[in-house]
Design a protein around this motif. Structure first.
Motif, mmCIF file in Angstrom:
data_model
loop_
_atom_site.group_PDB
_atom_site.id
_atom_site.type_symbol
_atom_site.label_atom_id
_atom_site.label_comp_id
_atom_site.label_asym_id
_atom_site.label_seq_id
_atom_site.Cartn_x
_atom_site.Cartn_y
_atom_site.Cartn_z
ATOM 1 N N GLY A 1 -3.603 0.182 7.166
ATOM 2 C CA GLY A 1 -3.635 -1.269 7.013
ATOM 3 C C GLY A 1 -5.020 -1.836 7.286
ATOM 4 N N PHE A 2 -5.679 -1.337 8.328
ATOM 5 C CA PHE A 2 -7.042 -1.785 8.603
ATOM 6 C C PHE A 2 -7.997 -1.343 7.496
ATOM 7 N N TRP A 3 -7.790 -0.145 6.968
ATOM 8 C CA TRP A 3 -8.635 0.356 5.883
ATOM 9 C C TRP A 3 -8.437 -0.473 4.614
ATOM 10 N N ALA B 1 -0.735 1.849 10.487
ATOM 11 C CA ALA B 1 -1.538 0.726 10.964
ATOM 12 C C ALA B 1 -3.017 0.955 10.643
ATOM 13 N N ALA B 2 -3.483 2.199 10.790
ATOM 14 C CA ALA B 2 -4.875 2.509 10.463
ATOM 15 C C ALA B 2 -5.133 2.306 8.969
ATOM 16 N N ILE C 1 -0.033 -3.113 9.059
ATOM 17 C CA ILE C 1 -0.333 -3.089 10.489
ATOM 18 C C ILE C 1 0.907 -3.463 11.302
ATOM 19 N N PRO D 1 -2.340 -5.653 3.948
ATOM 20 C CA PRO D 1 -2.859 -5.099 5.217
ATOM 21 C C PRO D 1 -2.088 -5.574 6.447
ATOM 22 N N SER E 1 -7.572 -3.499 4.418
ATOM 23 C CA SER E 1 -8.078 -4.860 4.595
ATOM 24 C C SER E 1 -9.529 -5.000 4.157
ATOM 25 N N GLY E 2 -10.258 -3.893 4.058
ATOM 26 C CA GLY E 2 -11.638 -3.936 3.589
ATOM 27 C C GLY E 2 -11.750 -4.298 2.119
#
Length: 119
Positions: free
Chosen positions: A79-81, A76-77, A26, A22, A83-84
């Motif tokens: 990457g945030f997803w 990047a989005a 990002i 992640p 990370s969950g």
């Protein structure tokens, strides 16, 4: 070139360790988008894009850079997803990371990661 080496090191580490994926997504997405935006605002297309006064290739240049900005923000989005659930979403993150190599090469080739002053 220091930024480029940090990005490639992050990509390499992320492909080995799902916990680092992640952060690499990002980092690479934001830096690709920022470098492409700096090319849009601060660099004119080179002579190869200005063939005999025609503007069509100049529009292609700017369209490609805008597409790279959108892709970088989407990366990047993702990457945030990821990370969950890094272990469960690793495949999607690796695929997006693989596709991000081409925009990275394009932006680097056009001088997006250069520290030289804009002309």
């Amino acid at each position: 070139m220091d930024v480029l080496s940090k990005m490639t090191r992050a990509i390499s580490d992320a492909l080995k360790d799902p916990e680092k994926l992640p952060g690499a997504l990002i980092l690479c997405g934001v830096l690709e988008a920022a470098a492409a935006l700096s090319l849009v605002f601060f660099r004119e297309p080179g002579a190869a894009f200005l063939h005999h006064g025609e503007k069509a290739l100049s529009y292609v240049y700017y369209a490609a850079l805008i597409a790279i900005v959108v892709f970088g923000l989407a990366e990047a989005a993702v990457g945030f997803w990821v990370s969950g659930d890094p272990a469960g979403r690793r495949v999607v993150g690796k695929v997006v990371m693989g596709f991000s190599i081409l925009p990275l090469i394009i932006v680097a080739g056009l001088g997006g990661f250069s520290s030289a002053a804009p002309k």
